[in-house]
Design an enzyme around this catalytic site. Structure first.
Site, PDB file in Angstrom:
ATOM      1  N   ASN A  44     -37.859   9.256 -17.232  1.00  0.00           N
ATOM      2  CA  ASN A  44     -37.066  10.621 -17.359  1.00  0.00           C
ATOM      3  C   ASN A  44     -35.659  10.327 -17.252  1.00  0.00           C
ATOM      4  O   ASN A  44     -35.350   9.859 -15.919  1.00  0.00           O
ATOM      5  CB  ASN A  44     -37.878  11.440 -17.365  1.00  0.00           C
ATOM      6  CG  ASN A  44     -38.059  11.631 -15.431  1.00  0.00           C
ATOM      7  OD1 ASN A  44     -38.183  10.609 -14.394  1.00  0.00           O
ATOM      8  ND2 ASN A  44     -37.668  12.884 -15.054  1.00  0.00           N
ATOM      9  N   GLU A  46     -33.413  13.704 -17.025  1.00  0.00           N
ATOM     10  CA  GLU A  46     -32.693  15.102 -17.222  1.00  0.00           C
ATOM     11  C   GLU A  46     -31.353  15.098 -18.028  1.00  0.00           C
ATOM     12  O   GLU A  46     -30.517  14.216 -17.996  1.00  0.00           O
ATOM     13  CB  GLU A  46     -33.258  15.352 -16.191  1.00  0.00           C
ATOM     14  CG  GLU A  46     -34.750  15.935 -16.240  1.00  0.00           C
ATOM     15  CD  GLU A  46     -34.491  16.663 -14.776  1.00  0.00           C
ATOM     16  OE1 GLU A  46     -36.169  16.935 -14.328  1.00  0.00           O
ATOM     17  OE2 GLU A  46     -34.149  16.599 -13.669  1.00  0.00           O
ATOM     18  N   CYS A  55     -38.383  11.604 -22.307  1.00  0.00           N
ATOM     19  CA  CYS A  55     -39.539  11.507 -21.204  1.00  0.00           C
ATOM     20  C   CYS A  55     -38.944  10.311 -21.053  1.00  0.00           C
ATOM     21  O   CYS A  55     -38.703   8.961 -21.875  1.00  0.00           O
ATOM     22  CB  CYS A  55     -40.708  12.455 -21.776  1.00  0.00           C
ATOM     23  SG  CYS A  55     -40.647  14.306 -22.047  1.00  0.00           S
ATOM     24  N   GLU A  57     -42.120   8.381 -21.498  1.00  0.00           N
ATOM     25  CA  GLU A  57     -42.531   7.692 -22.764  1.00  0.00           C
ATOM     26  C   GLU A  57     -41.302   7.651 -23.632  1.00  0.00           C
ATOM     27  O   GLU A  57     -41.905   6.758 -24.195  1.00  0.00           O
ATOM     28  CB  GLU A  57     -43.883   8.893 -23.215  1.00  0.00           C
ATOM     29  CG  GLU A  57     -45.071   9.091 -22.018  1.00  0.00           C
ATOM     30  CD  GLU A  57     -44.623  10.701 -20.905  1.00  0.00           C
ATOM     31  OE1 GLU A  57     -45.466  10.678 -20.161  1.00  0.00           O
ATOM     32  OE2 GLU A  57     -43.016  10.260 -20.629  1.00  0.00           O
ATOM     33  N   CYS A  88     -46.212  14.835 -22.350  1.00  0.00           N
ATOM     34  CA  CYS A  88     -45.973  16.791 -23.487  1.00  0.00           C
ATOM     35  C   CYS A  88     -45.771  16.440 -24.832  1.00  0.00           C
ATOM     36  O   CYS A  88     -46.190  14.343 -24.709  1.00  0.00           O
ATOM     37  CB  CYS A  88     -44.253  16.692 -23.135  1.00  0.00           C
ATOM     38  SG  CYS A  88     -43.286  15.932 -24.276  1.00  0.00           S
ATOM     39  N   CYS A  91     -43.782  14.236 -26.603  1.00  0.00           N
ATOM     40  CA  CYS A  91     -44.555  12.523 -26.116  1.00  0.00           C
ATOM     41  C   CYS A  91     -45.826  12.090 -26.484  1.00  0.00           C
ATOM     42  O   CYS A  91     -45.976  11.161 -27.342  1.00  0.00           O
ATOM     43  CB  CYS A  91     -43.995  12.026 -24.662  1.00  0.00           C
ATOM     44  SG  CYS A  91     -42.269  12.040 -24.609  1.00  0.00           S
TER      45      CYS A  91
END
Length: 140
Positions: A44, A46, A55, A57, A88, A91
């Site tokens: 990830n 940010e 993310c 994934e 999430c 994803c």
């Protein structure tokens, strides 16, 4: 108890350490094995302008596509949490785009907990290209 694939677990664990998570301090790593047997990983990333981050994934999927592959055989996700953390919603849809409903998804926690499921379990009723194959009809 689920026994994660050691190669996927090592790749996801290693890349997780590179996560850029200065705001949440919640580092996540993901590793994909393609149908050709190659492993691609992502973490990830940010951004202060939430939700503009990426993310783990999605990062792993982007690495897979950048390498010229588009078919996920299995994916493993690891995060520092008490229990395995699922992807999430966005994803889940991204995974379903590149993996069949029977592809294995392994969710891991850094404390050793793990859980297996299929893509179909992860995203029941997934939106897919078949919905685009039919002409729209008007509602009466």
């Amino acid at each position: 108890m689920t026994k994660p694939d050691p190669l996927l677990l090592a790749a996801a664990t290693d890349v997780r350490m590179n996560a850029y998570a200065p705001y949440s301090n919640f580092k996540v790593g993901a590793a994909i094995r393609t149908v050709d047997g190659h492993i691609h990983a992502g973490c990830n990333v940010e951004n202060v302008a939430f939700p503009e981050g990426t993310c783990a994934e999605a990062g792993a999927i982007a690495a897979m596509v950048a390498a010229g592959e588009t078919k996920i055989a299995e994916i493993l996700v690891i995060a520092d949490a008490a229990t395995p953390v699922p992807p999430c919603g966005g994803c889940r849809q991204k995974i379903a785009e590149f993996a069949g409903p029977g592809a294995m998804v392994t969710l891991c926690s850094t404390n050793g907990a793990a859980r297996d499921m299929t893509v179909a379990d992860l995203l029941p009723g997934a939106f897919d290209a078949t919905f685009l194959d039919h002409p729209a009809t008007e509602l009466s």
